[in-house]
Design an enzyme around this catalytic site. Structure first.
Site, PDB file in Angstrom:
ATOM      1  N   GLU A  82       0.822  -1.213   0.000  1.00 13.52           N
ATOM      2  CA  GLU A  82       0.000   0.000   0.000  1.00 13.52           C
ATOM      3  C   GLU A  82       0.865   1.276   0.000  1.00 13.52           C
ATOM      4  O   GLU A  82       0.439   2.307  -0.529  1.00 13.52           O
ATOM      5  CB  GLU A  82      -0.938  -0.060   1.217  1.00 13.52           C
ATOM      6  CG  GLU A  82      -2.069   0.940   1.213  1.00 13.52           C
ATOM      7  CD  GLU A  82      -2.866   1.032  -0.106  1.00 13.52           C
ATOM      8  OE1 GLU A  82      -3.120  -0.005  -0.747  1.00 13.52           O
ATOM      9  OE2 GLU A  82      -3.208   2.173  -0.491  1.00 13.52           O
ATOM     10  N   GLY A  83       2.066   1.192   0.551  1.00  9.51           N
ATOM     11  CA  GLY A  83       2.969   2.356   0.496  1.00  9.51           C
ATOM     12  C   GLY A  83       3.300   2.697  -0.952  1.00  9.51           C
ATOM     13  O   GLY A  83       3.208   3.863  -1.372  1.00  9.51           O
ATOM     14  N   HIS A  84       3.681   1.683  -1.730  1.00  9.55           N
ATOM     15  CA  HIS A  84       3.956   1.921  -3.159  1.00  9.55           C
ATOM     16  C   HIS A  84       2.690   2.399  -3.872  1.00  9.55           C
ATOM     17  O   HIS A  84       2.750   3.265  -4.752  1.00  9.55           O
ATOM     18  CB  HIS A  84       4.429   0.631  -3.837  1.00  9.55           C
ATOM     19  CG  HIS A  84       5.704   0.071  -3.291  1.00  9.55           C
ATOM     20  ND1 HIS A  84       5.752  -1.086  -2.553  1.00  9.55           N
ATOM     21  CD2 HIS A  84       6.982   0.515  -3.381  1.00  9.55           C
ATOM     22  CE1 HIS A  84       7.013  -1.352  -2.216  1.00  9.55           C
ATOM     23  NE2 HIS A  84       7.776  -0.390  -2.695  1.00  9.55           N
ATOM     24  N   GLN A 105      22.820  -2.208  -3.832  1.00  8.09           N
ATOM     25  CA  GLN A 105      22.476  -1.621  -2.537  1.00  8.09           C
ATOM     26  C   GLN A 105      22.379  -2.670  -1.428  1.00  8.09           C
ATOM     27  O   GLN A 105      21.938  -2.357  -0.315  1.00  8.09           O
ATOM     28  CB  GLN A 105      21.219  -0.766  -2.630  1.00  8.09           C
ATOM     29  CG  GLN A 105      19.922  -1.497  -2.916  1.00  8.09           C
ATOM     30  CD  GLN A 105      18.792  -0.533  -3.245  1.00  8.09           C
ATOM     31  OE1 GLN A 105      18.729   0.050  -4.325  1.00  8.09           O
ATOM     32  NE2 GLN A 105      17.877  -0.340  -2.300  1.00  8.09           N
ATOM     33  N   GLY A 165       8.895   7.340  -0.872  1.00  6.78           N
ATOM     34  CA  GLY A 165       8.193   7.309   0.412  1.00  6.78           C
ATOM     35  C   GLY A 165       9.059   7.860   1.536  1.00  6.78           C
ATOM     36  O   GLY A 165      10.255   7.582   1.604  1.00  6.78           O
ATOM     37  N   GLN A 167      16.983   8.234   2.390  1.00  2.00           N
ATOM     38  CA  GLN A 167      17.047   7.990   0.939  1.00  2.00           C
ATOM     39  C   GLN A 167      16.465   9.192   0.183  1.00  2.00           C
ATOM     40  O   GLN A 167      17.023   9.640  -0.825  1.00  2.00           O
ATOM     41  CB  GLN A 167      16.269   6.715   0.598  1.00  2.00           C
ATOM     42  CG  GLN A 167      16.069   6.486  -0.888  1.00  2.00           C
ATOM     43  CD  GLN A 167      15.492   5.114  -1.176  1.00  2.00           C
ATOM     44  OE1 GLN A 167      16.208   4.138  -1.211  1.00  2.00           O
ATOM     45  NE2 GLN A 167      14.182   5.042  -1.406  1.00  2.00           N
ATOM     46  N   MET A 199       4.530   0.333   6.656  1.00  5.37           N
ATOM     47  CA  MET A 199       4.518  -0.700   5.609  1.00  5.37           C
ATOM     48  C   MET A 199       5.902  -0.830   4.989  1.00  5.37           C
ATOM     49  O   MET A 199       6.582   0.165   4.731  1.00  5.37           O
ATOM     50  CB  MET A 199       3.488  -0.360   4.552  1.00  5.37           C
ATOM     51  CG  MET A 199       2.103  -0.472   5.108  1.00  5.37           C
ATOM     52  SD  MET A 199       0.925  -0.875   3.843  1.00  5.37           S
ATOM     53  CE  MET A 199      -0.562  -0.858   4.830  1.00  5.37           C
ATOM     54  N   SER A 200       6.299  -2.066   4.751  1.00  7.37           N
ATOM     55  CA  SER A 200       7.614  -2.360   4.179  1.00  7.37           C
ATOM     56  C   SER A 200       7.534  -3.723   3.509  1.00  7.37           C
ATOM     57  O   SER A 200       6.856  -4.627   4.019  1.00  7.37           O
ATOM     58  CB  SER A 200       8.663  -2.401   5.298  1.00  7.37           C
ATOM     59  OG  SER A 200       9.832  -3.061   4.843  1.00  7.37           O
ATOM     60  N   SER A 201       8.248  -3.870   2.400  1.00  5.82           N
ATOM     61  CA  SER A 201       8.279  -5.182   1.747  1.00  5.82           C
ATOM     62  C   SER A 201       8.877  -6.218   2.687  1.00  5.82           C
ATOM     63  O   SER A 201       8.557  -7.407   2.612  1.00  5.82           O
ATOM     64  CB  SER A 201       9.117  -5.112   0.467  1.00  5.82           C
ATOM     65  OG  SER A 201       8.579  -4.121  -0.385  1.00  5.82           O
TER      66      SER A 201
HETATM   67  O1  PAF Z   1      13.257   2.406  -2.050  1.00  5.27           O
HETATM   68  C1  PAF Z   1      13.493   1.501  -2.870  1.00  5.27           C
HETATM   69  O2  PAF Z   1      12.650   0.635  -3.137  1.00  5.27           O
HETATM   70  C2  PAF Z   1      14.853   1.445  -3.534  1.00  5.27           C
HETATM   71  O3  PAF Z   1      15.856   1.854  -2.659  1.00  5.27           O
HETATM   72  C3  PAF Z   1      14.907   2.219  -4.865  1.00  5.27           C
HETATM   73  C4  PAF Z   1      14.687   3.714  -4.650  1.00  5.27           C
HETATM   74  C5  PAF Z   1      13.859   1.686  -5.820  1.00  5.27           C
HETATM   75  C6  PAF Z   1      16.286   2.041  -5.497  1.00  5.27           C
HETATM   76  O4  PAF Z   1      16.569   0.703  -5.733  1.00  5.27           O
END
Ligand code: PAF
Length: 289
Positions: free
Chosen positions: A35-37, A61, A147, A153, A184-186
């Site tokens: 839901e965050g996305h 990353q 987000g 970030q 919310m987080s994956s």
């Molecule tokens: O926030 C994320 O999902 C990732 O860090 C991003 C910005 C897509 C970069 O891989």
């Protein structure tokens, strides 16, 4: 909805949109959409003529000991959600396309990345800034949506966009929370039921910090100490009060700050934060059941 794999095809698509006078919104993601996305996509669809969502689990990353291999990959559901919410394109390059043999160029945003997650995960923001720069070059959006859960970030990307003259407006959207306050987080998918309960300590800690600020406390060390007490049942990585732009620690709260926490619950590292302004009660209080 189209799925595009290569940067030159992506750029050609964007060129056509621009030639037709359309504004392009962009939502970069690593998939496992929640839901965050969705809130980012909805905003992009509302503000622009067309929306591109990227899905790419970015290897640069993640450190070798981190969760790149087990990061949730839910391609079909992600594509369906992007389409249902009105995206015109999912840009999904392969790792080989993004980082071909002998790849050797990286973007480092100094200072803003030094503390918080940058201290615990020294590889992280270099990987994020690099991949986002590459995605921006491929998609060439007018606006890009991120987000606030990843507040540092957002600060790193805003600075990169300014310093490298990307003609892109960065839109930061509020943290989206579960009804009990969990951001919310994956990675919430990794949590067992017990860990899920213990993870609520992060949002409780933020609420405690907000309460202290609202009652006049301005000393960062005292606020941090109280927030840490809320995190007794999880393995705290950091609790920090930093200024909202440079992400540098503040000793006294006398302007806009970010109260940020990171902790490991079981084997899952979670982060959360709240933007606060002394003298202005509110912030974005997580609801606590
Ligand atoms: O926030 C994320 O999902 C990732 O860090 C991003 C910005 C897509 C970069 O891989």
């Amino acid at each position: 909805m189209d799925v595009i794999e290569y940067p030159d095809e992506m750029r050609a698509w964007s060129r056509e949109q621009r030639a037709a006078g359309r504004l392009i919104g962009f939502v970069p993601t690593m998939g496992a959409l929640h839901e965050g996305h969705a809130s980012l996509m909805r905003e992009s669809v509302a503000q622009n003529d067309v929306t591109v969502v990227s899905i790419f689990v970015n290897p640069t990353q993640f450190a070798p000991h981190e969760d790149f291999d087990r990061y949730p990959r839910t391609w079909d559901a992600d594509r369906d959600l992007s389409e249902a919410l009105g995206a015109q394109v999912v840009y999904a390059p392969s790792a080989q396309t993004m980082y071909p043999e002998k790849y050797s160029t990286y973007v480092t945003v100094e200072r803003v990345q030094d503390h918080l997650c940058g201290a615990s995960r020294p590889h992280f923001f270099r990987g994020v800034a690099t991949v986002v720069a590459k995605l921006f070059n491929a998609v060439q959006p007018d606006r890009a949506y991120f987000g606030q859960k990843d507040a540092q970030q957002c600060a790193v990307i805003r600075r990169m966009v300014r310093d490298l003259d990307f003609p892109i407006e960065i839109i930061e959207m509020p943290v989206v929370r579960e009804p009990d306050g969990l951001a919310m987080s994956s990675r919430n998918k990794y949590l067992s039921e017990d860990e899920r309960q213990r993870a609520l300590a992060l949002s409780r800690g933020l609420i405690r910090g907000q309460e202290l600020l609202n009652t006049g406390e301005r000393d960062s060390a005292r606020i941090i100490q109280e927030v840490r007490m809320q995190l007794a049942d999880v393995e705290t990585d950091y609790v920090a009060l930093v200024d909202a732009e440079e992400m540098q620690p503040v000793a006294t709260v006398d302007g806009a700050v970010v109260l940020a926490v990171a902790a490991t619950v079981g084997s899952t590292r979670l982060i959360d934060n709240m933007k606060l302004m002394p003298g202005r009660s509110g912030g974005q209080a997580p609801r606590l059941l």
